[in-house]
Design an enzyme around this catalytic site. Sequence first.
Site, PDB file in Angstrom:
ATOM      1  N   LYS A  22       0.844  -1.299  -0.006  1.00  0.00           N
ATOM      2  CA  LYS A  22      -0.082  -0.029  -0.109  1.00  0.00           C
ATOM      3  C   LYS A  22       0.772   1.224  -0.043  1.00  0.00           C
ATOM      4  CE  LYS A  22      -1.652   1.298   4.028  1.00  0.00           C
ATOM      5  NZ  LYS A  22      -1.522   2.786   4.404  1.00  0.00           N
ATOM      6  N   ASN A  23       1.969   1.054   0.709  1.00  0.00           N
ATOM      7  CA  ASN A  23       2.670   2.490   1.131  1.00  0.00           C
ATOM      8  C   ASN A  23       3.828   2.691  -0.018  1.00  0.00           C
ATOM      9  OD1 ASN A  23       1.022   3.069   3.080  1.00  0.00           O
ATOM     10  ND2 ASN A  23       2.678   2.463   4.672  1.00  0.00           N
ATOM     11  N   CYS A 116      -5.124  12.110  13.341  1.00  0.00           N
ATOM     12  CA  CYS A 116      -5.868  10.496  13.139  1.00  0.00           C
ATOM     13  C   CYS A 116      -5.681  10.090  14.453  1.00  0.00           C
ATOM     14  CB  CYS A 116      -5.178   9.757  11.878  1.00  0.00           C
ATOM     15  SG  CYS A 116      -3.650   8.932  12.436  1.00  0.00           S
ATOM     16  N   ARG A 121       0.112  13.941  13.289  1.00  0.00           N
ATOM     17  CA  ARG A 121       0.246  13.890  11.988  1.00  0.00           C
ATOM     18  C   ARG A 121       0.571  15.268  11.334  1.00  0.00           C
ATOM     19  NH1 ARG A 121      -1.147   8.721  10.712  1.00  0.00           N
ATOM     20  NH2 ARG A 121       0.556   8.757   9.000  1.00  0.00           N
ATOM     21  N   ASP A 305       4.851   0.438  12.156  1.00  0.00           N
ATOM     22  CA  ASP A 305       3.602  -0.162  11.777  1.00  0.00           C
ATOM     23  C   ASP A 305       3.423  -1.864  12.084  1.00  0.00           C
ATOM     24  OD1 ASP A 305       3.454   1.460   8.456  1.00  0.00           O
ATOM     25  OD2 ASP A 305       2.799   2.164  10.478  1.00  0.00           O
ATOM     26  N   ARG A 397      -8.665  -0.897   4.860  1.00  0.00           N
ATOM     27  CA  ARG A 397      -7.968   0.281   4.262  1.00  0.00           C
ATOM     28  C   ARG A 397      -6.402  -0.294   3.385  1.00  0.00           C
ATOM     29  NH1 ARG A 397      -6.555   4.729   7.565  1.00  0.00           N
ATOM     30  NH2 ARG A 397      -5.273   5.162   5.824  1.00  0.00           N
TER      31      ARG A 397
HETATM   32  C1  EPZ Z   1       4.157   6.998   6.799  1.00  0.00           C
HETATM   33  O1  EPZ Z   1       3.404   7.867   7.210  1.00  0.00           O
HETATM   34  C2  EPZ Z   1       3.285   5.531   6.493  1.00  0.00           C
HETATM   35  N1  EPZ Z   1       2.013   6.175   5.482  1.00  0.00           N
HETATM   36  C3  EPZ Z   1       2.548   5.274   7.933  1.00  0.00           C
HETATM   37  O2  EPZ Z   1       2.286   4.078   7.545  1.00  0.00           O
HETATM   38  C4  EPZ Z   1       3.936   4.941   8.772  1.00  0.00           C
HETATM   39  O3  EPZ Z   1       3.427   4.507  10.157  1.00  0.00           O
HETATM   40  C5  EPZ Z   1       4.846   6.080   8.804  1.00  0.00           C
HETATM   41  O4  EPZ Z   1       5.101   6.777   7.559  1.00  0.00           O
HETATM   42  C6  EPZ Z   1       6.193   5.992   9.725  1.00  0.00           C
HETATM   43  O5  EPZ Z   1       6.763   4.894   9.085  1.00  0.00           O
HETATM   44  C7  EPZ Z   1       2.319   6.231   4.299  1.00  0.00           C
HETATM   45  O6  EPZ Z   1       3.498   5.756   3.717  1.00  0.00           O
HETATM   46  C8  EPZ Z   1       1.077   6.311   3.345  1.00  0.00           C
HETATM   47  P1  EPZ Z   1       6.037  10.316   8.700  1.00  0.00           P
HETATM   48  P2  EPZ Z   1       3.960   9.477   7.324  1.00  0.00           P
HETATM   49  O7  EPZ Z   1       5.882  11.634   8.144  1.00  0.00           O
HETATM   50  O8  EPZ Z   1       4.709   9.673   6.290  1.00  0.00           O
HETATM   51  C9  EPZ Z   1       6.520  13.512  12.150  1.00  0.00           C
HETATM   52  C10 EPZ Z   1       0.215   2.811   7.799  1.00  0.00           C
HETATM   53  O9  EPZ Z   1      -0.269   2.005   8.722  1.00  0.00           O
HETATM   54  N2  EPZ Z   1       6.348  14.427  11.251  1.00  0.00           N
HETATM   55  O10 EPZ Z   1       7.215   9.628   8.497  1.00  0.00           O
HETATM   56  O11 EPZ Z   1       2.637  10.134   7.712  1.00  0.00           O
HETATM   57  C11 EPZ Z   1       5.301  12.619  12.537  1.00  0.00           C
HETATM   58  O12 EPZ Z   1       4.415  13.415  13.470  1.00  0.00           O
HETATM   59  C12 EPZ Z   1       0.445   4.014   7.832  1.00  0.00           C
HETATM   60  O13 EPZ Z   1       0.211   2.103   6.633  1.00  0.00           O
HETATM   61  C13 EPZ Z   1       6.188  15.703  11.465  1.00  0.00           C
HETATM   62  O14 EPZ Z   1       6.531  16.229  12.504  1.00  0.00           O
HETATM   63  O15 EPZ Z   1       4.631   9.467   8.549  1.00  0.00           O
HETATM   64  C14 EPZ Z   1       5.675  11.342  13.070  1.00  0.00           C
HETATM   65  O16 EPZ Z   1       6.072  11.689  14.505  1.00  0.00           O
HETATM   66  C15 EPZ Z   1       0.392   4.669   9.352  1.00  0.00           C
HETATM   67  N3  EPZ Z   1       6.133  16.456  10.454  1.00  0.00           N
HETATM   68  C16 EPZ Z   1       7.111  11.317  12.396  1.00  0.00           C
HETATM   69  O17 EPZ Z   1       7.351  12.564  11.823  1.00  0.00           O
HETATM   70  C17 EPZ Z   1       5.862  16.307   9.090  1.00  0.00           C
HETATM   71  O18 EPZ Z   1       5.809  17.303   8.167  1.00  0.00           O
HETATM   72  C18 EPZ Z   1       6.804  10.039  11.155  1.00  0.00           C
HETATM   73  O19 EPZ Z   1       5.855  10.702  10.319  1.00  0.00           O
HETATM   74  C19 EPZ Z   1       5.743  15.031   8.862  1.00  0.00           C
HETATM   75  C20 EPZ Z   1       5.933  14.074  10.058  1.00  0.00           C
END
Ligand code: EPZ
Length: 418
Positions: A22-23, A116, A121, A305, A397
């Site tokens: 998916k990702n 969420c 996020r 995850d 999803r």
């Molecule tokens: C991706 O989410 C994945 N989703 C998530 O999978 C996964 O858990 C996550 O990466 C971490 O590996 C997809 O790829 C579609 P991040 P993402 O930005 O990109 C902080 C699933 O179950 N952050 O890497 O949204 C954030 O708060 C989903 O398939 C900021 O502070 O995660 C978090 O603490 C759930 N500012 C950390 O970074 C930003 O602008 C990692 O988030 C962006 C992120």
Amino acid sequence: MDKIIIEGGRRLKGEVRISGAKNAALPILVSSLLADGVNTYSNVPDLKDIQSIKLLLTHLGAKIVSADSIVRIDAGGLCNYEAPYDLVRKMRASILVLGPLVARLKKAKVSLPGGCAIGERPINLHLRGLEQLGAKIELKHGYVEVSADGLKGDDIFFDVPTVTGTENIMMAAVLAEGTTVLRNAAREPEIVALADALKKMGAEIHGAGTSVITISGVNELHPISNEIIPDRIEAGTFMVAAALTQGDLTLTNCEPDHLKAFIHKLTLTGTKVHHVDKQCIRVIGPDEIKSVDVKTLPYPGFPTDMQAQFTVLMSVAKGLSIISESIFENRFIHVSELKRMGADITISGNSAMIKGVSKLSGAPVMATDLRASACLILAGLVAQGTTTINRVYHLDRGYEAIEKKFTQVGALIKRVNG
Ligand code: EPZ
């Protein structure tokens, strides 16, 4: 709303084919916006999130034809730069259209995704990266409006290695003037998969998979054919199912190399993992599950995850374990449901102290997010008696035909509509 009902206590045995990731599929399907012409993607999983992103891309003007796991996207008719609230609220990864829209149309208006269940996020790093490339950002009425005369490469440092942030800025930079360097970039296999697809389209990208990615802008990209990589989290979920049920599962079309940290921890529980060939592993559950401590980290560390699924495994392991969640601020929601099934877990800050119990007991439970739903299925498989999981739309999803796959290897699991 559909429910899933499971009679626990069966040992799982047999073969499971892992679906496309998916990702990886989400950003790669969005990358089709970067070129005119028909992109053909194979091994695309049939998921609610994939349906959502196809709806959004169609709304933006792309023409999409899907048959089984093949998706063809022609973004030649890209005409609309607005991603509306009713589409974005269904799936926060919609924010990935920001980069390509600004790169192609020089503007974008995307509903802010909001938080969420697992955390706030934020997307501040996405927006700061676009600003550094020369875009103007305005937040108005719940939307982010981005405009740019033209994007120019820059040296961008991510405060945290954000996965979709790295993907968004990479897609914006491939058509920018000059060179962009992303530092403290995310290193997930899904980032490498997106970079490989973009390079196939004609982009110049070096260093994907490391924390420094260099992108030299080009004038235009061309459409491609591309196969989506296997879903490492689906594979990990089935590996935990084998470990939990003293089972014996062979996973095909999977990529064990994408799960090194998880497999390392899983083998410490006494689970046997045999590499049959490059894309096939056999997982045999132990008679007694050993307790193992885990801390989730950005890739190549233990994936967040897989945290909920591993929590179930530790809840019936022998002894004490501590699971620390370092990525999201609220990713232990599943614990309260597991405790209703008899798990002995205490949350303190971002850690879960787990005292293994001899058995879980089936119960009616509520899914709250995608991976929490998977963890409740795993708990139901090993619990004594019947487990009914409500709100399984979360599950749909991110897991393709999961109850069919579990049924094929001996689980007593069924979906009840209504
Ligand atoms: C991706 O989410 C994945 N989703 C998530 O999978 C996964 O858990 C996550 O990466 C971490 O590996 C997809 O790829 C579609 P991040 P993402 O930005 O990109 C902080 C699933 O179950 N952050 O890497 O949204 C954030 O708060 C989903 O398939 C900021 O502070 O995660 C978090 O603490 C759930 N500012 C950390 O970074 C930003 O602008 C990692 O988030 C962006 C992120």
